[in-house]
Design an enzyme around this catalytic site. Structure first.
Site, mmCIF file in Angstrom:
data_model
loop_
_atom_site.group_PDB
_atom_site.id
_atom_site.type_symbol
_atom_site.label_atom_id
_atom_site.label_comp_id
_atom_site.label_asym_id
_atom_site.label_seq_id
_atom_site.Cartn_x
_atom_site.Cartn_y
_atom_site.Cartn_z
ATOM 1 N N VAL A 1 2.737 10.876 -65.889
ATOM 2 C CA VAL A 1 4.045 10.310 -66.224
ATOM 3 C C VAL A 1 3.918 8.849 -66.684
ATOM 4 O O VAL A 1 4.442 8.456 -67.728
ATOM 5 C CB VAL A 1 5.027 10.420 -65.025
ATOM 6 C CG1 VAL A 1 6.373 9.790 -65.354
ATOM 7 C CG2 VAL A 1 5.208 11.880 -64.622
ATOM 8 N N GLY B 1 -1.441 19.323 -66.558
ATOM 9 C CA GLY B 1 -0.718 18.173 -66.005
ATOM 10 C C GLY B 1 0.695 18.502 -65.540
ATOM 11 O O GLY B 1 1.531 17.626 -65.388
ATOM 12 N N GLY C 1 12.411 17.702 -65.810
ATOM 13 C CA GLY C 1 11.649 17.056 -66.892
ATOM 14 C C GLY C 1 12.512 16.441 -67.965
ATOM 15 O O GLY C 1 13.300 15.545 -67.706
ATOM 16 N N ASP D 1 9.045 20.926 -54.105
ATOM 17 C CA ASP D 1 9.436 20.138 -55.277
ATOM 18 C C ASP D 1 10.830 20.570 -55.751
ATOM 19 O O ASP D 1 11.702 19.733 -56.015
ATOM 20 C CB ASP D 1 8.377 20.354 -56.381
ATOM 21 C CG ASP D 1 8.693 19.613 -57.661
ATOM 22 O OD1 ASP D 1 8.442 18.397 -57.710
ATOM 23 O OD2 ASP D 1 9.187 20.251 -58.610
ATOM 24 N N GLU E 1 1.939 19.215 -59.242
ATOM 25 C CA GLU E 1 1.900 18.012 -58.403
ATOM 26 C C GLU E 1 0.462 17.781 -57.942
ATOM 27 O O GLU E 1 -0.366 18.699 -57.954
ATOM 28 C CB GLU E 1 2.779 18.211 -57.168
ATOM 29 C CG GLU E 1 4.250 18.384 -57.467
ATOM 30 C CD GLU E 1 4.834 17.194 -58.195
ATOM 31 O OE1 GLU E 1 4.835 16.092 -57.642
ATOM 32 O OE2 GLU E 1 5.288 17.370 -59.347
ATOM 33 N N LYS F 1 10.533 12.525 -57.347
ATOM 34 C CA LYS F 1 11.523 13.416 -56.734
ATOM 35 C C LYS F 1 11.592 13.293 -55.224
ATOM 36 O O LYS F 1 12.659 13.170 -54.642
ATOM 37 C CB LYS F 1 11.180 14.892 -57.050
ATOM 38 C CG LYS F 1 11.203 15.293 -58.457
ATOM 39 C CD LYS F 1 9.974 15.125 -59.310
ATOM 40 C CE LYS F 1 8.596 15.368 -58.834
ATOM 41 N NZ LYS F 1 7.894 16.454 -59.469
ATOM 42 N N LYS G 1 14.522 18.497 -55.832
ATOM 43 C CA LYS G 1 15.337 18.424 -57.054
ATOM 44 C C LYS G 1 16.746 18.962 -56.794
ATOM 45 O O LYS G 1 17.730 18.429 -57.300
ATOM 46 C CB LYS G 1 14.644 19.201 -58.179
ATOM 47 C CG LYS G 1 13.376 18.502 -58.673
ATOM 48 C CD LYS G 1 12.531 19.402 -59.543
ATOM 49 C CE LYS G 1 11.347 18.645 -60.137
ATOM 50 N NZ LYS G 1 10.342 19.522 -60.746
ATOM 51 N N GLU H 1 16.843 10.285 -64.187
ATOM 52 C CA GLU H 1 16.876 11.515 -65.002
ATOM 53 C C GLU H 1 15.566 12.300 -64.877
ATOM 54 O O GLU H 1 15.563 13.535 -64.838
ATOM 55 C CB GLU H 1 17.104 11.118 -66.476
ATOM 56 C CG GLU H 1 17.312 12.275 -67.409
ATOM 57 C CD GLU H 1 18.562 13.063 -67.103
ATOM 58 O OE1 GLU H 1 19.654 12.574 -67.381
ATOM 59 O OE2 GLU H 1 18.438 14.187 -66.565
#
Ligand code: HSE
Length: 411
Positions: free
Chosen positions: A13, A185, A132, A199, A188, A103, A203, A127
């Site tokens: 990221v 990629g 994503g 995860d 996690e 997150k 979210k 966001e």
């Protein structure tokens, strides 16, 4: 003077954000009336070779970053609750806008960060924490202000969806598909977070707060990952024209928020049926507009960077600041569809274990049945025998009816 940003973390990221700031310099300058410069990047390992320009401070010490003479925006692209939370608190206290893709941290501490940011009149962009590159947070915050949201359902973990697609389409084993998701990629650092539903759970909590202004009791939200889904089960579903999807769901029942995170089966008329690979999708059911489905890439370097960069423009452009970002807690509004799971696929169960209130539609494999019943009956069954797996079928009625017709013709 330029806008000075720091990026915390230079993994998938962080690197994506850095490259995007470089590749979209012109657009940023036009939109903000100023250049955006990356002043500093926080890294973990000094030995790694990175392609970073010489004028950027690259350091393992956050104090060097927070004490820079000018710092306007801090982007959090690190993993885990700590020390990200304390870094962002310090950044807000210093008067910086913050943007996060983290997150786990935001699900735990988002409320506190938003309150602190309000005190210091800075903005919080998050966001990139959900789905994503899909602009679901801004859609809920900005574009659905009057609509009362009834329910949200989403495929929000790209890794799980990628694994399920690879297993079905390319007959890959679970470990092979996971390895590929890691190489690309998507996964996690600890992929347990993806495949066991953590995860997606984080979210869902972030979505719930934005849509309903509150979260369900975390301990009462069912959280099941995709590890119970074998190649054999995928084959069974395929033959029935269903697909496994890992779906989060949240709706209001009276004053209570009911959430779940689990694998389900979807029929071919459901918008999630064609959401494949690393794609994510979010269905928002609301009272005025009805159902909206947003779909797009859910993980990876540039989709996530896209979400961060849009937040960056929002933060950098103070004139666009919306003073009413926190949606009020909304009244319950009756659901018209999407909440009932009338049909289920049950796996690992014997016919004799099924009570009279669970009606068998069809036996589809050994110890595997499609049944019609209410959710309470399924929960009762699982309580008696926790090794039984169940998968609600979304929008499956038409597929099942078609199948019945086809079978009747064959016979
Ligand atoms: N591991 C996450 C996923 C990354 O696969 O969806 C994006 O949040």
């Amino acid at each position: 003077m330029a806008i000075k940003a720091a990026i915390l973390g230079f993994g998938t990221v962080g690197e994506g954000v850095y490259r995007t700031i470089q590749s979209h310099k012109k657009e940023l300058e036009t939109l903000l009336g100023k250049k955006v410069e990356v002043a500093a990047i926080l890294i973990q390992n000094k030995q790694k070779d990175r392609n970073i320009e010489d004028n950027v401070l690259v350091t393992t010490d956050y104090n060097e970053i927070i004490n820079l003479s000018q710092l306007d925006i801090v982007v959090d692209a690190i993993v885990g609750k700590d020390p990200a939370f304390s870094y962002l608190k310090k950044a807000i206290e210093r008067g910086c806008h913050i943007i996060t893709a983290n997150k786990e941290m935001f699900a735990h501490h988002g409320k506190a960060l938003l309150a602190l940011a309000k005190e210091h009149s800075v903005s919080v962009g998050f966001e990139a924490t959900v789905a994503g590159g899909i602009p679901i947070i801004q859609t809920l915050r900005q574009l659905l202000k009057v609509n009362r949201v009834q329910q949200i359902q989403g495929i929000v973990n790209g890794t799980s969806n990628f694994i399920l697609t690879e297993m079905r389409e390319k007959k890959q084993s679970f470990p092979e598909a996971l390895k590929l998701a890691q190489e690309k990629g998507f996964a996690e650092a600890d992929p347990t977070n993806d495949v066991e539903g953590f995860d997606a759970f984080y979210k869902l909590m972030i979505l719930s707060r934005v849509a309903f202004g509150a979260e369900p009791d975390w301990n009462k939200v069912e959280r099941v990952g995709i590890t119970s889904i074998t190649s054999e089960l995928i084959e069974v579903a395929n033959k029935l024209d269903f697909r496994f999807k890992h779906v989060v769901s949240i709706h209001k029942d009276g004053d209570r928020l009911i959430g779940s995170v689990r694998p389900v089966l979807v029929g071919n008329s459901h918008p999630f049926f064609h959401v494949e690979g690393v794609e994510n999708a979010v269905n928002v059911y609301s009272d005025i507009v009805g159902r909206i489905t947003l779909q797009g890439p859910g993980a990876g370097m540039f989709p996530t960077a896209s979400a961060v960069i849009e937040d960056l423009v929002y933060a950098g452009n103070r004139n666009q600041q919306d003073k009413h970002l926190d949606k009020p807690v909304t009244d319950a509004f009756p659901l018209t569809n999407g909440s009932l799971h009338d049909f289920y696929l049950l796996n690992g169960v014997n016919k004799r274990d099924l009570s009279a209130s669970i009606s068998i539609t069809e036996q589809v494999a050994d110890q595997t049945f499609i049944v019609e019943t209410v959710h309470e009956e399924i929960l009762r069954l699982i309580q008696e025998n926790s090794s039984i797996r169940y998968y609600p079928i979304l929008d499956g009625t038409q597929t099942l009816l078609n199948r019945k017709k086809r079978k009747t013709v064959t016979v």
